[in-house]
Write a protein that holds these residues in place. Structure first.
Motif, PDB file in Angstrom:
ATOM      1  N   LEU A  60       0.817  -0.894  -0.234  1.00 52.81           N
ATOM      2  CA  LEU A  60      -0.001  -0.034  -0.094  1.00 52.81           C
ATOM      3  C   LEU A  60       0.940   1.246  -0.154  1.00 52.81           C
ATOM      4  N   GLU A  62       1.163   4.970   0.491  1.00 53.88           N
ATOM      5  CA  GLU A  62       0.931   6.239   0.959  1.00 53.88           C
ATOM      6  C   GLU A  62       1.646   7.351   0.689  1.00 53.88           C
ATOM      7  N   SER A  63       1.338   8.655   1.339  1.00 54.88           N
ATOM      8  CA  SER A  63       2.020   9.744   0.667  1.00 54.88           C
ATOM      9  C   SER A  63       3.458   9.824   1.454  1.00 54.88           C
ATOM     10  N   LYS A  67       3.411   0.584   3.205  1.00 55.37           N
ATOM     11  CA  LYS A  67       2.873  -0.550   4.009  1.00 55.37           C
ATOM     12  C   LYS A  67       2.981  -1.747   3.341  1.00 55.37           C
ATOM     13  N   ASP A 216       6.660  -1.087   7.840  1.00 58.68           N
ATOM     14  CA  ASP A 216       6.231   0.109   7.401  1.00 58.68           C
ATOM     15  C   ASP A 216       7.466   0.795   7.285  1.00 58.68           C
TER      16      ASP A 216
END
Length: 329
Positions: A60, A62-63, A67, A216
């Protein structure tokens, strides 16, 4: 290989409960290291809990971070475009870390948990191994020890942590999400592994039944450059003698900010904070690069077989710093 029981749960909580309830149970993912250890008789679980069908695979974006599901393969992470754009040294470490066949099987979570490649740990006929048999001694200290650690070790254990990708991951302050019998918690990778000189028979802070579910990875800011240099005996499919992961931002001829981690030298992936502090805010200077490397190596514990790694690690770091700063100027 010894006979063992085999389970394939369908939910994370079910998998955690199955392992937690049986002291002789363990998780199984890609198995690229575990199967070898089982064949050699070094690792002898009575039950394997296969987690490969759990929903723990995928990336995933994200900015400010990625993840990454723990079952994501090394090849899948290396192929993610954002990794190439914002975490080049992670991609390079993945590609240098194993053959294509292994990268398509080995998971990111499993890579972080791989056992040491110490030949004495992996040979059950050798009785002196504090990592395998606490308080038995360390055969490596008095024998061939070319592929062993010089940082975070002492006479009780000089086992090396062999992961490539873990090196840039600690440089960017990555963390893991863990599900276990006591619930869910997050662990920074800089606090995840246990140094051999702090506990030779303990490799990480996970308890029995704890399962890594996610990694992460913070993205480097725009304008940063990063790279991973791996020095090894041959160009393909070989563990690092020394390696350096460097990420930095230049402001003219000044190093505005920098992250450094070393591989091939530590009982854990080694964050070189002394070098970061010496170089942050200073002009690009090859002599200072060497001095920064020497500062990291000041605490090295060597035996005759590993003494060469001190100078090699300094040269590896200096070369990568030169590469990163020249490319930016």
């Amino acid at each position: 290989m010894r006979a063992f029981l085999y389970d394939r749960p369908t939910a994370v909580d079910e998998a955690v409960a199955a392992v937690a309830a049986d002291p002789q149970a363990a998780f199984l993912a890609g198995g690229t290291t575990q199967v070898d250890l089982m064949k050699d008789g070094v690792w002898t679980p009575d039950r394997l809990v296969d987690i490969t069908r759990l929903p723990l695979r995928g990336i995933l974006v994200e900015s400010q971070q990625l993840k990454v599901g723990a079952l994501t393969t090394m090849e899948e992470l290396a192929a993610e475009p954002v990794v190439a754009q914002r975490l080049a040294f992670v991609r390079e470490a993945l590609l240098h870390g194993a053959s294509v066949q292994l990268r398509n099987m080995a998971t990111i979570g499993g890579n972080l948990l791989q056992r040491t490649r110490c030949r004495y740990f992996r040979d059950p006929t050798v009785s002196a191994c504090n990592r395998r048999s606490p308080d038995s001694g360390c055969a490596a200290v008095d024998n061939v020890a070319r592929m062993h650690a010089i940082l975070g070790v002492d006479e009780r254990c000089i086992a090396l942590h062999a992961s490539d990708v873990a090196v840039p991951l600690i440089a960017v302050d990555a963390s893991v999400l863990v599900n276990g019998p006591a619930g869910q918690r997050r662990i920074p990778l800089t606090e995840f592994w246990v140094r051999a000189d702090e506990g030779p028979s303990i490799e990480n802070v996970l308890g029995h039944g704890d399962l890594i579910t996610e990694i992460d990875i913070p993205l480097l800011p725009q304008g940063w450059r990063s790279g991973y240099l791996k020095v090894r005996d041959r160009a393909s499919y070989e563990f690092a003698l020394t390696s350096a992961a460097v990420a930095l931002q230049l402001d003219g001829d000044l190093i505005a900010d920098i992250r450094i981690a070393l591989g091939g030298v530590g009982s854990v992936p080694w964050r070189a904070r002394e070098a970061e502090e010496m170089l942050r805010g200073t002009p690009v200077d090859p002599l200072r690069f060497e001095q920064a490397g020497r500062a990291v190596m000041a605490s090295a514990f060597t035996v005759p077989g590993t003494a060469f790694k001190v100078d090699l690690a300094v040269r590896t770091l200096s070369r990568q710093l030169l590469t990163m700063t020249e490319a930016k100027r």
